[in-house]
Design an enzyme around this catalytic site. Structure first.
Site, PDB file in Angstrom:
ATOM      1  N   CYS A   2     -28.634  35.623  64.897  1.00  0.00           N
ATOM      2  CA  CYS A   2     -28.471  34.422  65.721  1.00  0.00           C
ATOM      3  C   CYS A   2     -27.335  33.599  65.111  1.00  0.00           C
ATOM      4  O   CYS A   2     -26.479  34.147  64.412  1.00  0.00           O
ATOM      5  CB  CYS A   2     -29.785  33.646  65.850  1.00  0.00           C
ATOM      6  SG  CYS A   2     -30.415  32.946  64.314  1.00  0.00           S
TER       7      CYS A   2
ATOM      8  N   ASN B 152     -29.385  31.558  61.448  1.00  0.00           N
ATOM      9  CA  ASN B 152     -30.358  32.363  60.685  1.00  0.00           C
ATOM     10  C   ASN B 152     -31.459  31.498  60.068  1.00  0.00           C
ATOM     11  O   ASN B 152     -31.983  31.803  58.994  1.00  0.00           O
ATOM     12  CB  ASN B 152     -29.672  33.225  59.604  1.00  0.00           C
ATOM     13  CG  ASN B 152     -30.566  34.290  58.979  1.00  0.00           C
ATOM     14  OD1 ASN B 152     -30.420  34.629  57.812  1.00  0.00           O
ATOM     15  ND2 ASN B 152     -31.517  34.823  59.719  1.00  0.00           N
TER      16      ASN B 152
ATOM     17  N   CYS C  51     -33.680  29.729  62.616  1.00  0.00           N
ATOM     18  CA  CYS C  51     -34.667  29.519  63.696  1.00  0.00           C
ATOM     19  C   CYS C  51     -35.008  30.846  64.387  1.00  0.00           C
ATOM     20  O   CYS C  51     -36.045  31.453  64.121  1.00  0.00           O
ATOM     21  CB  CYS C  51     -34.157  28.516  64.726  1.00  0.00           C
ATOM     22  SG  CYS C  51     -33.806  26.879  64.040  1.00  0.00           S
ATOM     23  N   ARG C  52     -34.123  31.304  65.284  1.00  0.00           N
ATOM     24  CA  ARG C  52     -34.498  32.426  66.145  1.00  0.00           C
ATOM     25  C   ARG C  52     -34.598  33.751  65.402  1.00  0.00           C
ATOM     26  O   ARG C  52     -35.590  34.475  65.551  1.00  0.00           O
ATOM     27  CB  ARG C  52     -33.495  32.553  67.303  1.00  0.00           C
ATOM     28  CG  ARG C  52     -33.587  31.407  68.277  1.00  0.00           C
ATOM     29  CD  ARG C  52     -32.400  31.368  69.205  1.00  0.00           C
ATOM     30  NE  ARG C  52     -31.174  31.035  68.481  1.00  0.00           N
ATOM     31  CZ  ARG C  52     -29.971  30.990  69.011  1.00  0.00           C
ATOM     32  NH1 ARG C  52     -29.823  31.300  70.287  1.00  0.00           N
ATOM     33  NH2 ARG C  52     -28.928  30.656  68.285  1.00  0.00           N
ATOM     34  N   SER C  53     -33.554  34.101  64.609  1.00  0.00           N
ATOM     35  CA  SER C  53     -33.597  35.445  64.006  1.00  0.00           C
ATOM     36  C   SER C  53     -34.667  35.578  62.916  1.00  0.00           C
ATOM     37  O   SER C  53     -35.292  36.640  62.837  1.00  0.00           O
ATOM     38  CB  SER C  53     -32.216  35.908  63.537  1.00  0.00           C
ATOM     39  OG  SER C  53     -31.648  35.062  62.585  1.00  0.00           O
TER      40      SER C  53
ATOM     41  N   ASP D  83     -31.479  28.534  72.015  1.00  0.00           N
ATOM     42  CA  ASP D  83     -31.384  27.917  70.688  1.00  0.00           C
ATOM     43  C   ASP D  83     -32.310  26.692  70.632  1.00  0.00           C
ATOM     44  O   ASP D  83     -32.111  25.739  71.379  1.00  0.00           O
ATOM     45  CB  ASP D  83     -29.925  27.503  70.461  1.00  0.00           C
ATOM     46  CG  ASP D  83     -29.689  26.914  69.095  1.00  0.00           C
ATOM     47  OD1 ASP D  83     -30.669  26.648  68.367  1.00  0.00           O
ATOM     48  OD2 ASP D  83     -28.505  26.711  68.753  1.00  0.00           O
TER      49      ASP D  83
END
Ligand code: 4NP
Length: 163
Positions: A7, A10, A12-14, A126
């Protein structure tokens, strides 16, 4: 099989996707599939995931507090089989940085997994500037995609077994 979820930051999402994938792969007995995550940006290198990401994963029984952010490296294009991106901007950035000789395949994480988002573009939104509910939504998407990924990988193992 080596998978890298990518993402922007690195944090939050990934890392949430990495946690969901690790948990589901372990439950499915697919521990030979290795998972890592990275960001295209370097602002948060060395930091743990965002506290809201840690709290959201923890509510779903997954501990991601020990992860540390790192930036996508040229070597990742050689080391990993798949670079699985959170959204279309990540995908474009990751494609644009491919070094000579970097053979990793690149796709959106949701599209690669086979998770049908029902008409969207497959992007994981995001949540960084959003609220708790945005993190909860990200978890629901990455966990569903992780479940779909396990089915995809199981299918690959079964077809290899038939050869
Ligand atoms: P992520 O979220 O890409 O899901 O980790 C973000 C985290 C940090 C920033 C942007 C997105 N940032 O601009 O610092």
């Amino acid at each position: 099989m080596q998978l890298l979820v990518v993402c922007l930051g690195n944090i939050c999402r990934s890392p949430m996707a990495e946690g969901a994938l690790r948990a589901r792969l372990q439950r499915a007995g697919l521990e030979h599939v290795q998972v890592d995550s990275a960001g295209t940006g370097d602002w948060h290198v060395g930091e743990p995931p965002d506290r809201r990401a840690i709290a959201t994963a923890a509510r779903h029984g997954v501990d991601i507090a020990g992860l540390r952010a790192r930036q996508l490296q040229a070597a990742d294009y050689r080391r990993f089989d798949w670079l699985l991106c959170a959204d279309l901007q990540n995908l474009r950035d990751v494609q644009a940085r491919r070094p000579d000789g970097g053979g990793a395949r690149i796709d959106l994480f949701t599209r690669w997994s086979g998770h049908d988002l029902g008409g969207g573009d497959g992007a994981i939104p995001d949540p960084y500037t959003g609220g708790e509910e945005h993190f909860e939504h990200v978890w629901s998407v990455v966990d569903a995609a992780a479940g779909a990924a396990v089915r995809r990988l199981r299918g690959a193992a079964v077809s290899r077994g038939r050869d």
